[in-house]
Design an enzyme around this catalytic site. Structure first.
Site, short mmCIF file in Angstrom:
data_model
loop_
_atom_site.label_atom_id
_atom_site.label_comp_id
_atom_site.label_asym_id
_atom_site.label_seq_id
_atom_site.Cartn_x
_atom_site.Cartn_y
_atom_site.Cartn_z
N GLY A 50 18.30 -6.11 -0.25
CA GLY A 50 18.85 -7.34 -1.28
C GLY A 50 17.56 -8.30 -1.20
O GLY A 50 17.94 -9.59 -1.54
N ASN A 51 16.06 -7.77 0.18
CA ASN A 51 15.69 -8.50 -0.16
C ASN A 51 14.67 -8.61 0.19
O ASN A 51 14.96 -7.76 1.33
CB ASN A 51 15.98 -10.27 0.74
CG ASN A 51 14.79 -11.20 0.58
OD1 ASN A 51 13.67 -11.04 0.72
ND2 ASN A 51 14.76 -12.12 0.03
N GLN A 91 -5.85 -27.43 -10.90
CA GLN A 91 -6.33 -29.03 -12.29
C GLN A 91 -5.16 -30.22 -12.06
O GLN A 91 -3.83 -29.70 -11.40
CB GLN A 91 -6.18 -28.06 -13.56
CG GLN A 91 -7.19 -27.35 -13.56
CD GLN A 91 -8.95 -27.31 -13.36
OE1 GLN A 91 -9.92 -26.57 -13.27
NE2 GLN A 91 -8.65 -29.19 -13.45
N TYR A 120 1.68 -0.06 14.71
CA TYR A 120 0.92 -0.10 13.88
C TYR A 120 0.88 0.78 12.67
O TYR A 120 1.21 2.18 12.51
CB TYR A 120 -0.59 -0.04 13.60
CG TYR A 120 -1.84 -0.51 12.85
CD1 TYR A 120 -1.71 -1.83 12.30
CD2 TYR A 120 -1.99 0.83 12.50
CE1 TYR A 120 -2.78 -1.66 11.57
CE2 TYR A 120 -2.88 1.06 11.41
CZ TYR A 120 -3.55 -0.71 11.11
OH TYR A 120 -4.12 -0.28 10.09
N LYS A 144 -2.41 -2.47 7.09
CA LYS A 144 -3.29 -3.66 7.67
C LYS A 144 -1.99 -4.93 6.20
O LYS A 144 -1.33 -4.31 5.64
CB LYS A 144 -4.15 -4.14 7.82
CG LYS A 144 -4.77 -5.32 8.83
CD LYS A 144 -4.35 -5.30 9.67
CE LYS A 144 -4.62 -6.18 10.44
NZ LYS A 144 -3.79 -7.01 11.33
N ASP A 145 -1.37 -5.66 6.95
CA ASP A 145 -0.60 -6.73 5.97
C ASP A 145 -1.46 -7.16 4.49
O ASP A 145 -0.97 -7.35 4.01
CB ASP A 145 -0.74 -7.81 6.76
CG ASP A 145 0.10 -7.61 8.20
OD1 ASP A 145 0.92 -6.93 8.78
OD2 ASP A 145 -1.16 -8.10 9.42
N ASP A 146 -2.63 -6.97 4.55
CA ASP A 146 -3.40 -7.83 3.34
C ASP A 146 -2.92 -8.10 2.60
O ASP A 146 -2.20 -8.15 1.63
CB ASP A 146 -3.38 -5.94 2.43
CG ASP A 146 -4.08 -4.94 4.07
OD1 ASP A 146 -4.86 -5.55 4.47
OD2 ASP A 146 -4.33 -4.18 3.24
N ASP A 152 -14.40 1.17 5.88
CA ASP A 152 -13.60 0.87 5.66
C ASP A 152 -13.56 -0.48 4.90
O ASP A 152 -12.37 -2.09 5.64
CB ASP A 152 -12.41 1.21 6.07
CG ASP A 152 -11.97 2.67 7.04
OD1 ASP A 152 -12.39 3.31 6.30
OD2 ASP A 152 -10.88 3.04 7.56
N LYS A 194 -7.86 -4.98 3.72
CA LYS A 194 -8.45 -5.31 5.02
C LYS A 194 -8.11 -6.10 5.58
O LYS A 194 -9.47 -6.96 6.60
CB LYS A 194 -9.95 -4.57 4.78
CG LYS A 194 -9.89 -2.62 4.76
CD LYS A 194 -9.25 -2.32 4.44
CE LYS A 194 -9.36 -0.89 4.23
NZ LYS A 194 -7.49 -0.34 3.50
N ASP A 240 -6.43 -0.43 -1.11
CA ASP A 240 -5.59 0.36 -0.85
C ASP A 240 -4.32 -0.31 -1.49
O ASP A 240 -3.00 0.52 -1.10
CB ASP A 240 -5.38 1.31 -0.11
CG ASP A 240 -5.74 0.62 1.20
OD1 ASP A 240 -5.10 -0.71 0.99
OD2 ASP A 240 -5.83 0.58 2.14
N ASP A 255 1.10 -0.87 -0.19
CA ASP A 255 -0.06 -0.10 0.59
C ASP A 255 1.00 1.00 -0.12
O ASP A 255 1.56 1.39 1.30
CB ASP A 255 -1.75 0.24 1.45
CG ASP A 255 -1.95 1.42 1.51
OD1 ASP A 255 -1.27 2.29 1.18
OD2 ASP A 255 -2.63 1.48 1.77
#
Ligand code: F6R
Ligand code: MG
Ligand code: MG
Length: 365
Positions: free
Chosen positions: A103-104, A241, A228, A231-233, A286, A132, A52, A11
């Site tokens: 690097g990561n 298959q 905070y 959020k990780d979302d 939200d 969310k 977002d 985000d």
């Protein structure tokens, strides 16, 4: 030759408030990934958003955790952040926790799900993107897809699935991981997976040949940042298959809009509503939390698609049910179980309130 699918998301700004990634951010990301495709680093890409969050879906030959690919995603988000700042978008650059790439991309804010595999003659892949909510939101649907015969009929009647799947579970609090197999360790597995804020499915593999079946972004932003910031979302990649659950079995669990954490200030439970990409815009309080599903065929490392899989009237009842549950949960206002338990809230005034009350707190008889 193997193919890698990398889905990296962040985000980096939205309108109005924490709502919708602005099209200018997606355009900027497309421009940067387009250059990388011309230069041969990427084989293909698709840029989209879930609420977002801006999602970069990329295919390449470089394997998982590749520094160049991660740096490309990082730079795309950095440049999109510059656009977001110009437009004074809300939360511009909010998920980028560092100034410099090291690097990561893992641990730097963005979420990342990747898998490398040798392409089958035809390889359908579904990319799920949420807004969310937190990575543990995938625990129940992934369990149902790969271990519940009432969801995936193939577990019972298809010899190529009958041997079951292995689940790699992360303990995101203690930084430990464990592999458990189904159906034999199902009850032990569920004992962990029910604690969605702590135990999170990272990978699923087919037991008969260890072939990768699913990969989830498990990054917990607030644990990384120590406070905070958003959020990780999460996102997830699922193969389907011919020896994996059918595409229809992969999306089946989301017909039940289960309760997940992450709604409003990351501090409320709400139903996970399955939506078409155009409706991946959480508005009411939200929310409620959303999930979208994009289906691709992987063809010589190219992305054919997507099919917008929840853009289907068969999910209308699930959406209606989610709206009804949202209404029911909202009526609880600041009370649990709508509000999360105190130790899982992303925003809290409790320490301040307790401090104010400390001289008035008396022992009970
Ligand atoms: C949840 C989310 C939003 C914000 C809320 C408050 O993940 O993104 O619900 O938490 O809009 O945001 P601020 O504190 O920025 O006003
Ligand atoms: Mg935001
Ligand atoms: Mg979001």
């Amino acid at each position: 030759m193997k193919t890698t699918v990398s889905v990296i998301k962040a985000d980096v700004g939205s309108i109005a408030g924490h709502g919708l990634a602005h099209p200018a951010l997606l355009e900027k990301c497309k421009e940067i990934l387009g250059k990388a495709k011309e230069e041969g680093l990427l084989e293909d890409f698709y840029v989209t958003n879930c609420g977002d969050d801006t999602e970069l879906i990329m295919t390449h030959r470089n394997g998982e955790e590749n520094e160049e690919i991660h740096e490309l995603a990082w730079n795309a988000f950095l440049e999109a952040t510059a656009v977001a700042k110009e437009l004074k978008l809300y939360g511009a650059g909010q998920d980028l926790l560092s100034d410099t790439f090291s690097g990561n991309i893992k641990g730097m804010g963005p979420g990342c799900a990747e898998m490398e595999f040798k392409e089958r003659p035809s390889d359908p892949v579904v990319v799920f993107c949420c807004d969310k909510t937190e990575p543990g939101a995938f625990n129940m649907p992934l369990f149902k897809m790969f271990a519940d015969p009432f969801t995936t009929a193939g577990l019972v009647i298809d010899p190529s699935l009958h041997g079951g799947f292995e689940f790699e579970v992360f303990d995101v609090m203690d930084h430990k991981k464990v592999k458990m197999t189904c159906p034999d360790e199902m009850y032990d597995l569920l004992a962990l997976l029910g604690t969605t804020s702590r135990y999170v499915i990272k990978h699923i593999r087919r037991r008969s040949d260890n072939e990768i079946a699913a990969s989830v972004s498990t990054e917990r932003l607030n644990l990384m940042a120590g406070k905070y910031v958003g959020k990780d979302d999460p996102v997830a990649i699922v193969r389907s298959q011919s020896g994996f659950p059918a595409a229809g079995e992969v999306v089946e669990p989301f017909a039940f809009p289960h309760l997940v954490g992450g709604w409003m200030r990351g501090s409320h439970n709400g139903p996970l509503m399955p939506v078409a990409q155009k409706n991946a815009y959480p508005v009411r309080f939200d929310g409620p939390p959303r999930v979208m599903a994009l289906g691709f065929q992987i063809a010589d490392c190219k992305l054919v698609g997507p099919a917008d899989m929840f853009d289907d009237p068969a999910y209308d009842r699930s959406r209606d049910l989610a709206s009804e549950i949202a209404e029911y949960m909202r009526r609880h206002g600041p009370f649990e179980p709508h509000r999360l338990p105190a130790d899982e809230m992303e925003y809290t005034t409790l320490p301040g309130v307790m401090e104010k009350l400390k001289d008035r707190m008396e022992d009970m008889e």
